[in-house]
Design a protein around this motif. Structure first.
Motif, PDB file in Angstrom:
ATOM      1  N   TYR A  13       1.178  -7.045   3.033  1.00 55.14           N
ATOM      2  CA  TYR A  13       1.629  -5.995   3.933  1.00 55.14           C
ATOM      3  C   TYR A  13       0.878  -6.095   5.248  1.00 55.14           C
ATOM      4  O   TYR A  13      -0.320  -6.318   5.278  1.00 55.14           O
ATOM      5  CB  TYR A  13       1.363  -4.615   3.327  1.00 55.14           C
ATOM      6  CG  TYR A  13       2.323  -4.246   2.235  1.00 55.14           C
ATOM      7  CD1 TYR A  13       3.615  -3.843   2.533  1.00 55.14           C
ATOM      8  CD2 TYR A  13       1.935  -4.294   0.907  1.00 55.14           C
ATOM      9  CE1 TYR A  13       4.503  -3.492   1.539  1.00 55.14           C
ATOM     10  CE2 TYR A  13       2.818  -3.947  -0.100  1.00 55.14           C
ATOM     11  CZ  TYR A  13       4.107  -3.539   0.223  1.00 55.14           C
ATOM     12  OH  TYR A  13       4.971  -3.191  -0.760  1.00 55.14           O
ATOM     13  N   THR A  17      -0.997  -0.543   5.693  1.00 55.93           N
ATOM     14  CA  THR A  17      -0.623  -0.825   4.307  1.00 55.93           C
ATOM     15  C   THR A  17      -0.167   0.459   3.630  1.00 55.93           C
ATOM     16  O   THR A  17      -0.462   1.557   4.111  1.00 55.93           O
ATOM     17  CB  THR A  17      -1.807  -1.409   3.529  1.00 55.93           C
ATOM     18  OG1 THR A  17      -2.834  -0.405   3.473  1.00 55.93           O
ATOM     19  CG2 THR A  17      -2.341  -2.676   4.178  1.00 55.93           C
ATOM     20  N   PRO A  18       0.532   0.345   2.500  1.00 56.84           N
ATOM     21  CA  PRO A  18       0.910   1.557   1.760  1.00 56.84           C
ATOM     22  C   PRO A  18      -0.302   2.416   1.402  1.00 56.84           C
ATOM     23  O   PRO A  18      -0.246   3.647   1.486  1.00 56.84           O
ATOM     24  CB  PRO A  18       1.612   1.023   0.517  1.00 56.84           C
ATOM     25  CG  PRO A  18       2.170  -0.293   0.950  1.00 56.84           C
ATOM     26  CD  PRO A  18       1.138  -0.849   1.898  1.00 56.84           C
ATOM     27  N   ASP A  19      -1.402   1.786   1.004  1.00 57.39           N
ATOM     28  CA  ASP A  19      -2.609   2.552   0.669  1.00 57.39           C
ATOM     29  C   ASP A  19      -3.158   3.295   1.885  1.00 57.39           C
ATOM     30  O   ASP A  19      -3.629   4.430   1.768  1.00 57.39           O
ATOM     31  CB  ASP A  19      -3.690   1.648   0.081  1.00 57.39           C
ATOM     32  CG  ASP A  19      -3.370   1.191  -1.332  1.00 57.39           C
ATOM     33  OD1 ASP A  19      -2.602   1.898  -2.032  1.00 57.39           O
ATOM     34  OD2 ASP A  19      -3.875   0.135  -1.732  1.00 57.39           O
ATOM     35  N   ALA A  20      -3.098   2.670   3.060  1.00 52.77           N
ATOM     36  CA  ALA A  20      -3.580   3.331   4.280  1.00 52.77           C
ATOM     37  C   ALA A  20      -2.706   4.539   4.616  1.00 52.77           C
ATOM     38  O   ALA A  20      -3.212   5.589   5.021  1.00 52.77           O
ATOM     39  CB  ALA A  20      -3.593   2.348   5.450  1.00 52.77           C
ATOM     40  N   PHE A  22      -0.979   6.298   2.424  1.00 52.99           N
ATOM     41  CA  PHE A  22      -1.306   7.301   1.400  1.00 52.99           C
ATOM     42  C   PHE A  22      -2.593   8.035   1.752  1.00 52.99           C
ATOM     43  O   PHE A  22      -2.667   9.254   1.676  1.00 52.99           O
ATOM     44  CB  PHE A  22      -1.428   6.625   0.030  1.00 52.99           C
ATOM     45  CG  PHE A  22      -1.735   7.577  -1.084  1.00 52.99           C
ATOM     46  CD1 PHE A  22      -0.734   8.352  -1.654  1.00 52.99           C
ATOM     47  CD2 PHE A  22      -3.021   7.691  -1.579  1.00 52.99           C
ATOM     48  CE1 PHE A  22      -1.018   9.236  -2.689  1.00 52.99           C
ATOM     49  CE2 PHE A  22      -3.314   8.565  -2.614  1.00 52.99           C
ATOM     50  CZ  PHE A  22      -2.308   9.349  -3.170  1.00 52.99           C
ATOM     51  N   GLU A  23      -3.618   7.302   2.151  1.00 56.26           N
ATOM     52  CA  GLU A  23      -4.906   7.914   2.488  1.00 56.26           C
ATOM     53  C   GLU A  23      -4.822   8.799   3.737  1.00 56.26           C
ATOM     54  O   GLU A  23      -5.583   9.755   3.870  1.00 56.26           O
ATOM     55  CB  GLU A  23      -5.977   6.838   2.683  1.00 56.26           C
ATOM     56  CG  GLU A  23      -6.365   6.130   1.397  1.00 56.26           C
ATOM     57  CD  GLU A  23      -6.904   7.076   0.327  1.00 56.26           C
ATOM     58  OE1 GLU A  23      -7.654   8.016   0.660  1.00 56.26           O
ATOM     59  OE2 GLU A  23      -6.559   6.873  -0.849  1.00 56.26           O
ATOM     60  N   ARG A  53       6.993   2.111   3.828  1.00 55.08           N
ATOM     61  CA  ARG A  53       5.746   2.393   3.106  1.00 55.08           C
ATOM     62  C   ARG A  53       5.884   3.685   2.306  1.00 55.08           C
ATOM     63  O   ARG A  53       5.486   3.764   1.154  1.00 55.08           O
ATOM     64  CB  ARG A  53       4.555   2.517   4.063  1.00 55.08           C
ATOM     65  CG  ARG A  53       4.288   1.330   4.960  1.00 55.08           C
ATOM     66  CD  ARG A  53       3.970   0.051   4.197  1.00 55.08           C
ATOM     67  NE  ARG A  53       3.594  -1.001   5.101  1.00 55.08           N
ATOM     68  CZ  ARG A  53       4.423  -1.948   5.534  1.00 55.08           C
ATOM     69  NH1 ARG A  53       5.675  -1.962   5.137  1.00 55.08           N
ATOM     70  NH2 ARG A  53       4.006  -2.878   6.351  1.00 55.08           N
ATOM     71  N   LEU A  57       5.818   4.176  -1.782  1.00 46.97           N
ATOM     72  CA  LEU A  57       4.876   5.096  -2.429  1.00 46.97           C
ATOM     73  C   LEU A  57       5.626   6.100  -3.308  1.00 46.97           C
ATOM     74  O   LEU A  57       5.168   6.430  -4.411  1.00 46.97           O
ATOM     75  CB  LEU A  57       4.049   5.842  -1.373  1.00 46.97           C
ATOM     76  CG  LEU A  57       2.993   5.018  -0.648  1.00 46.97           C
ATOM     77  CD1 LEU A  57       2.479   5.771   0.574  1.00 46.97           C
ATOM     78  CD2 LEU A  57       1.849   4.667  -1.582  1.00 46.97           C
ATOM     79  N   ARG A  62       3.549   7.957  -6.369  1.00 43.83           N
ATOM     80  CA  ARG A  62       2.302   8.414  -5.750  1.00 43.83           C
ATOM     81  C   ARG A  62       2.516   9.584  -4.806  1.00 43.83           C
ATOM     82  O   ARG A  62       1.592  10.360  -4.575  1.00 43.83           O
ATOM     83  CB  ARG A  62       1.629   7.256  -5.011  1.00 43.83           C
ATOM     84  CG  ARG A  62       1.190   6.161  -5.985  1.00 43.83           C
ATOM     85  CD  ARG A  62       0.545   5.007  -5.280  1.00 43.83           C
ATOM     86  NE  ARG A  62      -0.730   5.412  -4.686  1.00 43.83           N
ATOM     87  CZ  ARG A  62      -1.410   4.653  -3.836  1.00 43.83           C
ATOM     88  NH1 ARG A  62      -0.954   3.460  -3.501  1.00 43.83           N
ATOM     89  NH2 ARG A  62      -2.545   5.084  -3.334  1.00 43.83           N
ATOM     90  N   ARG A  77       2.130  14.364  -0.451  1.00 44.89           N
ATOM     91  CA  ARG A  77       1.147  13.825  -1.386  1.00 44.89           C
ATOM     92  C   ARG A  77       0.805  14.935  -2.370  1.00 44.89           C
ATOM     93  O   ARG A  77       0.502  16.060  -1.953  1.00 44.89           O
ATOM     94  CB  ARG A  77      -0.090  13.385  -0.608  1.00 44.89           C
ATOM     95  CG  ARG A  77      -1.165  12.789  -1.472  1.00 44.89           C
ATOM     96  CD  ARG A  77      -2.319  12.306  -0.619  1.00 44.89           C
ATOM     97  NE  ARG A  77      -3.448  11.962  -1.462  1.00 44.89           N
ATOM     98  CZ  ARG A  77      -4.544  11.407  -1.023  1.00 44.89           C
ATOM     99  NH1 ARG A  77      -4.676  11.150   0.259  1.00 44.89           N
ATOM    100  NH2 ARG A  77      -5.512  11.109  -1.844  1.00 44.89           N
TER     101      ARG A  77
END
Length: 86
Positions: A13, A17-20, A22-23, A53, A57, A62, A77
């Motif tokens: 990615y 990123t998907p994690d970024a 999400f955070e 993204r 998620l 998530r 979230r």
């Protein structure tokens, strides 16, 4: 390797990123794509990148994706206690 054999190549990615993504989301707050595009303005991501993204998620469970009667889509979230946001 045979000519007809397929290979799967892991996809890297690009930022964010998907994690970024999400955070960057605050638990319980509703977001539209534009909110998170603004959050990552230093990366200048296209809206479609952020939407992709968010959708990935949501597919992974998530975050919660909701489509409203007016056609708008919001993302949330979940709360840290594991309960679904209101």
């Amino acid at each position: 390797m045979e000519r007809n054999q397929r290979q799967t190549v892991p996809r890297d990615y690009e930022d964010p990123t998907p994690d970024a993504v999400f955070e960057a989301m605050v638990a319980g707050r509703c977001y539209v794509t534009a909110d998170l595009v603004a959050e990552f303005s230093s990366h200048d991501p296209p809206r479609q990148t952020i939407r992709n993204r968010l959708d990935s998620l949501a597919e992974a469970g998530r975050i919660v994706r909701r489509k409203h009667e007016n056609g708008a889509v919001t993302y949330q979230r979940p709360a840290p206690d594991g309960g679904e946001p209101q």
